[in-house]
Scaffold this active site. Structure first.
Site, PDB file in Angstrom:
ATOM      1  N   CYS A  90       0.796  -1.230   0.000  1.00  0.00           N
ATOM      2  CA  CYS A  90       0.000   0.000   0.000  1.00  0.00           C
ATOM      3  C   CYS A  90       0.828   1.279   0.000  1.00  0.00           C
ATOM      4  O   CYS A  90       0.313   2.337  -0.353  1.00  0.00           O
ATOM      5  CB  CYS A  90      -0.939   0.018   1.204  1.00  0.00           C
ATOM      6  SG  CYS A  90      -2.136  -1.323   1.213  1.00  0.00           S
ATOM      7  N   HIS A 358      -8.812   3.611  -2.451  1.00  0.00           N
ATOM      8  CA  HIS A 358      -7.394   3.330  -2.218  1.00  0.00           C
ATOM      9  C   HIS A 358      -6.834   2.506  -3.383  1.00  0.00           C
ATOM     10  O   HIS A 358      -6.851   1.272  -3.347  1.00  0.00           O
ATOM     11  CB  HIS A 358      -7.288   2.567  -0.884  1.00  0.00           C
ATOM     12  CG  HIS A 358      -5.946   2.058  -0.516  1.00  0.00           C
ATOM     13  ND1 HIS A 358      -4.760   2.570  -1.001  1.00  0.00           N
ATOM     14  CD2 HIS A 358      -5.585   1.044   0.339  1.00  0.00           C
ATOM     15  CE1 HIS A 358      -3.745   1.917  -0.468  1.00  0.00           C
ATOM     16  NE2 HIS A 358      -4.218   0.986   0.329  1.00  0.00           N
ATOM     17  N   CYS A 388       0.081   2.578   6.410  1.00  0.00           N
ATOM     18  CA  CYS A 388       0.324   1.228   6.897  1.00  0.00           C
ATOM     19  C   CYS A 388       0.521   0.325   5.686  1.00  0.00           C
ATOM     20  O   CYS A 388       0.114   0.669   4.577  1.00  0.00           O
ATOM     21  CB  CYS A 388      -0.828   0.743   7.767  1.00  0.00           C
ATOM     22  SG  CYS A 388      -2.427   0.660   6.909  1.00  0.00           S
TER      23      CYS A 388
END
Length: 402
Positions: A90, A358, A388
């Site tokens: 991510c 996202h 994160c």
């Protein structure tokens, strides 16, 4: 040598489904178009770019084969510009920018285009496979659980209830809707057109401004079943955290990040790069950091990575004017605020991934651009961007407006 940000551009995020506004666009095409956009609108001499560093998580099929080089070749950049694709899950888009900044710090090239892409409607998340998921010896050794279980575990440990997470999610929607209404993203948004010039998308597509905490309360927890039924991921998590009686399942589709298509590019260079191209920098990198954390709880890396970056910059949390913390799940920014003492008034002031989605490999670069624009809009000086990361990692950058 200092590294500066000269500009940041992104297309709107499209729903990560076959009926999404960007579904017909390939990852390499969207990447090439956004690279061209940032080069053209800044009048950059293409031969002053040393490299394209591009984040991407699901590196398979049309997103495989070093998509950074493919996008560079499809763009207007000369063949002499190389391409590097990276994957820190991510945080890939942010790490692409951090790597570019640190290359410049070390004297290795003066100008970079960094960013990332993820076309989740075309290349489904997880379709590349992962040893952490499919190799039993690794999964058992690390006490692997799906991310949603990790998010619920954070909420359980920190005492965040369902109402806390739903309230945060509804506020993300409210802030994102206000930001679009007040045209706060306008400086960075590059509308997407098809090959014959027809507009495909000019606005983040997933927004649900009518969302309230009360409407979210009607949704069923998304991860309760996989936690409590066989193979019993809750039991796996409790091997690491035996002092807990159970995992409270508080996350669902409305307080978790949305699946979307997207890309983002950041123009990063030395002071000499700016002079050569007639550009003034908008911000300077003060620090970058990354860390590993417990892979079971997985999503707490924003805190140690940010502490490392603050220490590197010789700063405290009070020195930061704005925070961009990726809203992978509501418990992630709630945990960040609790641990570091950051206030919600300064965090994700224009909403986040819960409201807008996202796009894995691109999100970190998007957040860097959002912070850059908000510093200018609100006349503030410093911002901290952090995400994160799957597998138990975290990544952070601190920038200062110039």
């Amino acid at each position: 040598m200092d590294a500066y940000i000269y500009d940041a551009v992104r297309p709107p995020r499209g729903r990560g489904r076959p009926d999404g506004g960007l579904h017909e666009v390939t990852a390499v095409r969207l990447s090439a178009d956004i690279i061209d956009a940032i080069i053209e609108r800044n009048g950059v001499k293409p031969d002053t770019i040393a490299d394209v560093i591009w984040g991407n998580v699901t590196q398979i099929g049309e997103q495989g084969g070093c998509i950074a080089r493919s996008a560079a070749l499809l763009s207007s950049l000369p063949d002499s510009v190389a391409g590097l694709t990276i994957n820190r899950f991510c945080a890939s888009g942010l790490e692409a920018a951090n790597l570019a900044a640190n290359q410049i710090n070390g004297g290795h090239g003066a100008g970079y285009v960094a960013g990332g892409v993820e076309m989740m409607s075309r290349v489904p998340m997880g379709s590349d496979g992962a040893a952490l998921v499919v190799d039993p010896s690794l999964a058992m050794n690390s006490c692997f659980v799906p991310q949603g279980i990790s998010a619920d575990l954070i909420a359980t440990l920190c005492g965040f209830g369902r109402e806390d997470c739903d309230r945060f999610a509804a506020e993300s929607q409210r802030r994102a809707a206000r930001a679009w209404k007040e045209r706060r993203f306008e400086r960075s948004i590059q509308p997407v057109h098809d090959r014959i010039g027809m507009l495909l998308l000019d606005r983040d597509e997933m927004l649900r401004p009518e969302t309230t905490a009360e409407s979210l309360a009607a949704l069923e927890p998304s991860f309760r079943d996989i936690g409590t039924s066989l193979p019993g991921f809750d039991k796996v998590a409790l091997i690491k955290y035996p002092h807990l009686e159970k995992v409270d399942h508080v996350h669902h589709a409305g307080n978790s990040s949305g699946i979307v298509d997207g890309a983002a590019a950041v123009l990063i260079g030395s002071r000499d790069f700016g002079t050569a191209n007639g550009l003034e920098p908008r911000a300077k990198f003060l620090a970058t950091a990354k860390c590993g954390t417990d892979p079971t709880i997985m999503l707490t890396g924003t805190v140690p990575a940010s502490r490392m970056a603050l220490d590197q910059a010789g700063m405290s949390i009070e020195d930061i004017d704005l925070f961009e913390v990726n809203e992978a799940f509501a418990s992630v920014p709630l945990h960040f605020m609790t641990e570091l003492g950051a206030t919600h008034e300064r965090l994700n002031v224009n909403g986040g991934a819960i409201a807008m989605g996202h796009p894995l490999g691109a999100t970190g670069a998007m957040l860097l651009g959002t912070a850059l624009d908000e510093l200018a809009r609100s006349d503030r000086e410093t911002a901290l961007v952090t995400l994160c990361v799957a597998g138990g990692m975290g990544a952070t950058a601190i920038i200062e407006r110039t």
